[in-house]
Write an enzyme that holds these catalytic residues in place. Structure first.
Site, PDB file in Angstrom:
ATOM      1  N   TYR A  76       0.404  -1.178   0.382  1.00 34.91           N
ATOM      2  CA  TYR A  76      -0.237   0.051  -0.110  1.00 34.91           C
ATOM      3  C   TYR A  76       1.023   1.065   0.208  1.00 34.91           C
ATOM      4  CZ  TYR A  76      -4.347  -2.836   0.630  1.00 34.91           C
ATOM      5  OH  TYR A  76      -4.955  -3.143   0.453  1.00 34.91           O
ATOM      6  N   HIS A 103     -10.060  -2.241  -1.932  1.00 35.54           N
ATOM      7  CA  HIS A 103     -11.417  -1.914  -0.765  1.00 35.54           C
ATOM      8  C   HIS A 103     -12.348  -1.178  -1.360  1.00 35.54           C
ATOM      9  CE1 HIS A 103      -8.955  -3.934   2.468  1.00 35.54           C
ATOM     10  NE2 HIS A 103      -7.821  -3.569   1.533  1.00 35.54           N
TER      11      HIS A 103
HETATM   12 FE   LIG Z   1      -6.261  -4.857   1.397  1.00 33.63          FE
END
Ligand SMILES: [Fe+2]
Length: 291
Positions: free
Chosen positions: A157, A219
């Site tokens: 991320y 997400h």
């Molecule tokens: Fe994730």
């Protein structure tokens, strides 16, 4: 009485919360004491093990920052997050299913125009995402903020990388649904990724011979006034970790088969000059159970 045997001790601690003004807080604390005491009794917990647990929880807290939540990760890998999700969503009535928030939500995302490439700075297979948000009856919900975030092609991320502090978010944005409840954007295909293994939770996963992998997903957090907040992922069909997600977050209805398109096709009004994937997934919100 100042000296207790072990069952008297449990009763005394439960009783010590008897005057808690908030009945729900009283119930939660008394049940917690019951479960914790039962665990210690059942396992004959040693001083050394108790000390290890205290140290583990201390290190878990110390690993948390504004953009890293090791406690959520602990809750996730112990299945607690999905259990809380399950007991709160027993009746979905056709609404999109939910799953874990995960440790990489960093708060409200930057509002972004439809069609934006939110991973323009990243290498990877290109993906076009299109979606519509409706109520249970198919009525479009307009003006609804939708936060999206996902890992990059290496499984990280943005908030895990040093560039986050200097260059800001990547593969992370907020879209506002249009009058027809729609939003769309460009990005790259995320890949399956390991949860962070440089902290106490990852250490536990590795030492217990569990694998740390999550199947590839995007997400979504959809928050419309008057509706239950929807916290979910869309998983990419075919991922080899779908059946063994380290946080137990996969639900069949959230697994999506991508459409593959050849170069030259049109997506969001623009020609795409290379082959790309299309994710088309609509979200259905349930009305809020609160007044
Ligand atoms: Fe994730």
């Amino acid at each position: 009485m100042t000296q207790f045997n072990d069952s008297q001790l449990t009763a005394a601690v439960i009783d010590s919360f008897a005057e808690t003004p908030n009945p729900r807080a009283k119930f939660l604390l008394q049940e917690l004491v019951k479960s914790l005491h039962e665990y210690v009794r059942k396992t004959d917990l040693t001083f050394e093990e108790w000390g290890y647990a205290i140290d583990f929880l201390t290190r878990t807290g110390q690993k948390c920052t504004d953009i890293r939540q090791e406690f959520i990760l602990l809750s996730d890998v112990l299945g607690v997050s999905m259990l809380v999700d399950a007991v709160n969503h027993r009746e979905r009535d056709g609404a999109t299913e939910t799953t874990v928030l995960g440790p990489f939500y960093v708060g409200e995302h930057r509002k972004t125009a439809h069609g934006t490439d939110i991973s323009a700075d990243l290498q990877g297979e290109r993906m076009f995402v299109q979606s519509r948000v409706t109520d249970l009856h198919g009525k479009p919900l307009a003006g609804v903020p939708v936060d999206v975030w996902h890992a990059d092609d290496d499984g990280f991320y943005d908030s895990q990388k040093p560039s986050y502090a200097t260059e800001g978010p990547s593969s992370r944005a907020r879209f506002i649904t249009d009058d027809d409840g729609r939003f769309f954007f460009r990005t790259i295909l995320p890949c399956s990724y390991p949860i962070p293994t440089d902290g106490p939770v990852g250490e536990m996963i590795l030492q217990t011979r569990r694998h740390p992998m999550r199947p590839a997903h995007v997400h979504f957090l959809v928050n419309a006034p008057g509706y239950e907040p929807l916290i979910t992922h869309v998983f990419i069909d075919g991922d080899k970790y779908l059946d063994s997600d380290v946080v137990f977050g996969v639900k069949d209805s959230l697994v999506h088969k991508l459409e593959r398109r050849a170069a030259g096709g049109k997506a969001g009004g623009r020609i795409v000059d290379r082959p790309y994937a299309v994710m088309t997934y609509d979200f259905v919100l349930a009305p809020s159970s609160k007044d």
